[in-house]
Write an enzyme that holds these catalytic residues in place. Sequence first.
Site, PDB file in Angstrom:
ATOM      1  N   LYS A 195       0.709  -1.043   0.112  1.00  0.00           N
ATOM      2  CA  LYS A 195      -0.005  -0.184  -0.032  1.00  0.00           C
ATOM      3  C   LYS A 195       0.977   1.242   0.062  1.00  0.00           C
ATOM      4  CE  LYS A 195      -3.401   2.148   2.613  1.00  0.00           C
ATOM      5  NZ  LYS A 195      -4.334   2.147   4.065  1.00  0.00           N
ATOM      6  N   GLU A 220      10.669  -4.778   4.069  1.00  0.00           N
ATOM      7  CA  GLU A 220      10.490  -6.092   3.615  1.00  0.00           C
ATOM      8  C   GLU A 220      10.435  -6.364   2.182  1.00  0.00           C
ATOM      9  OE1 GLU A 220       9.344  -4.905   6.431  1.00  0.00           O
ATOM     10  OE2 GLU A 220       9.380  -6.590   8.052  1.00  0.00           O
ATOM     11  N   GLY A 269      -4.551  -2.034   5.580  1.00  0.00           N
ATOM     12  CA  GLY A 269      -3.874  -3.116   5.002  1.00  0.00           C
ATOM     13  C   GLY A 269      -4.455  -4.374   5.125  1.00  0.00           C
ATOM     14  N   ARG A 270      -5.040  -4.897   6.710  1.00  0.00           N
ATOM     15  CA  ARG A 270      -5.757  -5.818   6.904  1.00  0.00           C
ATOM     16  C   ARG A 270      -7.086  -6.100   6.653  1.00  0.00           C
ATOM     17  NH1 ARG A 270      -4.341  -2.541  10.867  1.00  0.00           N
ATOM     18  NH2 ARG A 270      -5.640  -1.798  12.312  1.00  0.00           N
ATOM     19  N   GLU A 312      -4.318  -6.766  15.553  1.00  0.00           N
ATOM     20  CA  GLU A 312      -3.589  -5.582  15.073  1.00  0.00           C
ATOM     21  C   GLU A 312      -4.871  -4.476  15.283  1.00  0.00           C
ATOM     22  OE1 GLU A 312      -0.946  -5.711  11.660  1.00  0.00           O
ATOM     23  OE2 GLU A 312      -1.896  -4.088  11.023  1.00  0.00           O
ATOM     24  N   HIS A 328      -5.545 -33.736  18.408  1.00  0.00           N
ATOM     25  CA  HIS A 328      -4.515 -34.647  18.933  1.00  0.00           C
ATOM     26  C   HIS A 328      -3.091 -33.856  19.481  1.00  0.00           C
ATOM     27  CE1 HIS A 328      -6.298 -37.966  17.395  1.00  0.00           C
ATOM     28  NE2 HIS A 328      -6.915 -37.151  16.336  1.00  0.00           N
ATOM     29  N   LYS A 353       8.885  -0.609  12.321  1.00  0.00           N
ATOM     30  CA  LYS A 353       9.399  -0.448  10.927  1.00  0.00           C
ATOM     31  C   LYS A 353      10.353   0.625  11.326  1.00  0.00           C
ATOM     32  CE  LYS A 353       5.040  -1.168   8.158  1.00  0.00           C
ATOM     33  NZ  LYS A 353       4.484  -0.686   7.027  1.00  0.00           N
TER      34      LYS A 353
HETATM   35  C1  G6Q Z   1      -2.246  -3.791   8.260  1.00  0.00           C
HETATM   36  C2  G6Q Z   1      -0.935  -3.193   8.645  1.00  0.00           C
HETATM   37  C3  G6Q Z   1       0.301  -3.951   7.946  1.00  0.00           C
HETATM   38  C4  G6Q Z   1       0.385  -3.628   6.716  1.00  0.00           C
HETATM   39  C5  G6Q Z   1       2.068  -4.054   6.280  1.00  0.00           C
HETATM   40  C6  G6Q Z   1       2.209  -3.902   4.826  1.00  0.00           C
HETATM   41  O1  G6Q Z   1      -3.159  -3.396   8.551  1.00  0.00           O
HETATM   42  O2  G6Q Z   1      -1.103  -1.889   8.380  1.00  0.00           O
HETATM   43  O3  G6Q Z   1       0.465  -5.216   8.213  1.00  0.00           O
HETATM   44  O4  G6Q Z   1      -0.441  -4.248   5.684  1.00  0.00           O
HETATM   45  O5  G6Q Z   1       2.903  -3.310   7.154  1.00  0.00           O
HETATM   46  O6  G6Q Z   1       2.217  -2.621   4.614  1.00  0.00           O
HETATM   47  P1  G6Q Z   1       2.357  -1.988   2.995  1.00  0.00           P
HETATM   48  O7  G6Q Z   1       1.216  -2.645   2.298  1.00  0.00           O
HETATM   49  O8  G6Q Z   1       2.300  -0.562   3.003  1.00  0.00           O
HETATM   50  O9  G6Q Z   1       3.661  -2.488   2.333  1.00  0.00           O
END
Ligand code: G6Q
Length: 553
Positions: free
Chosen positions: A209, A215, A270-271, A356, A387, A514
């Site tokens: 986003k 990463e 994001g989530r 989150e 199990h 981050k």
């Molecule tokens: C989700 C968070 C987090 C995010 C990641 C990736 O709600 O904000 O999990 O999705 O840190 O972020 P980017 O999509 O910006 O790389």
Amino acid sequence: MTGMQAASTHPAWQALVSHHAHIGSTHLRELFAADPERGTRWSVSAAGLYLDYSKNRVDDETMALLVALACHCGLQERRAAMFAGELINTTEQRAVLHTALRAPPSERLWIEGTDVVRDVQAVLARMATFSEQVRNGAWRGHTGKRIRHVINIGIGGSDLGPAMAHESLRHYSQRDLDLRFVSNIDGTALAEATRGLDAAQTLFIVCSKSFGTMETLTNAQAARAWSLRQLRDEAAVARHFIAVSTNARATAAFGIAPEQMFPLWDWVGGRYSMASAIGLSTMIAIGPDRFGDMLAGMRAMDEHFRHAPIERNMPALMGLLAIWNNNFLGAATQAVLPYEQYLSRFPAYLQQLTMESNGKHVTRAGQPVGCETSPIVWGEPGTNGQHSFYQLLHQGTRLVPCDFIGFGQSLNPIGAEGARIDSQHDLLMANLFAQAEALAFGKTAVEVRSEGVPEALVPHRVFEGNRPSNMLLARQLTPHTLGALVALYEHSVFTQGVIWGIDSFDQWGVELGKVMAEKTAAELADREPAATIHDSSTHALIQRYRQLREERA
Ligand code: G6Q
């Protein structure tokens, strides 16, 4: 109440505290004995899902008080504000409009002079065209070969939703396309995902986003280098790299042309983004029509959540029961136990969605929240979990409410010789029902003795029961059902956040990680002794890491 007052100081909360003093120790055996209709009365259907919540430690009064709490906390008003696109994510001053991602094309939703539904539909149409091209082979790699491998690079919200959806809907996916997911900065993730692949047949979707996540950008650069080592032509990037992002400038800087960039918007968290272009890999796997079915399932649950009265509202009820279990019965965790192999990543997905969103310590007004917030979510598919950790669920000292998920029809019916064609599925479901029953009703010492168990073993063989669970059933796992399930949990999480008066849509804890990692990474790259800006432990660990890094094997 709008987040200005801690939930726990509210009269409706206090009424629940007093009520708990009466009902707290009442056993589910007594509750069921008192009401022969309980098993069907405490159920609700929506969007193809059936929820039986009768095995929760609640009675009519509990439910009435929980509904009253929801009303006092402004659940209806907050819900309306979310759907209308108000800036309910106050700490980031953003609207929260994942529901607009699944609105039908006929709907209009104007935000700051823009009809967001039209924007969403335009992106969905572009995604559909592109997905079809990859699926039917019209989209060729740089050397003219067909794409056979699609690797999604993204992390957190840009990974967990698509990875879960891919696994959940694998049955519906085009099997000659191999989808993989790389999220971790650990080089092993990319190395293993690309091992042995032909770059000429490999497409990368870089999902971020922000397009600023360490990463993802690092992995994207490494993937680019991997591609170019085989393809030996910068121009190849255009055929092998697609971006999904809000940040057109950064994607262009990476070398991805605007026509290869699929946008999303600030108002998609994001989530909460798997229905947006972040779900491009899902659409490539299952095709645009089935992706549309998933959106329709989400939409059906959105509509139910938006319009059903709280006392018949599945997500609201699940959210309120979670509040009861957490804040009044003291359950710190919540197990999610799908009896469906394809849903193996669903608990991991829900961990992010729930923790989150609601792992917060202050209200929207910045005051201490004054009670426990998000439960710790965990789980594994049944029957595997039976199990291993179910021992603790049945006889441990902690209370762990469980959400069970099961289906009427298997996607892979297997029958034993001479038995029904799907007899193996009956065994799966028999386990599911038996577990929920055993958790609720347990086994008394009298029952154990009547089985002839020696007296010394009786305490070990007793199951106290009274362990609450929800049971979610649907006909079959389909894209529609998955969409409904995801939206159900999204809105349940929303409901809990409203009760606590917190902002469920920010993630400052993630942001902190981050920033700190970037700072420390700069120091590790440096060969000079680490400056003592850290505590003594972190300082020593950095020194030790540097030694280990240089040591010969
Ligand atoms: C989700 C968070 C987090 C995010 C990641 C990736 O709600 O904000 O999990 O999705 O840190 O972020 P980017 O999509 O910006 O790389």
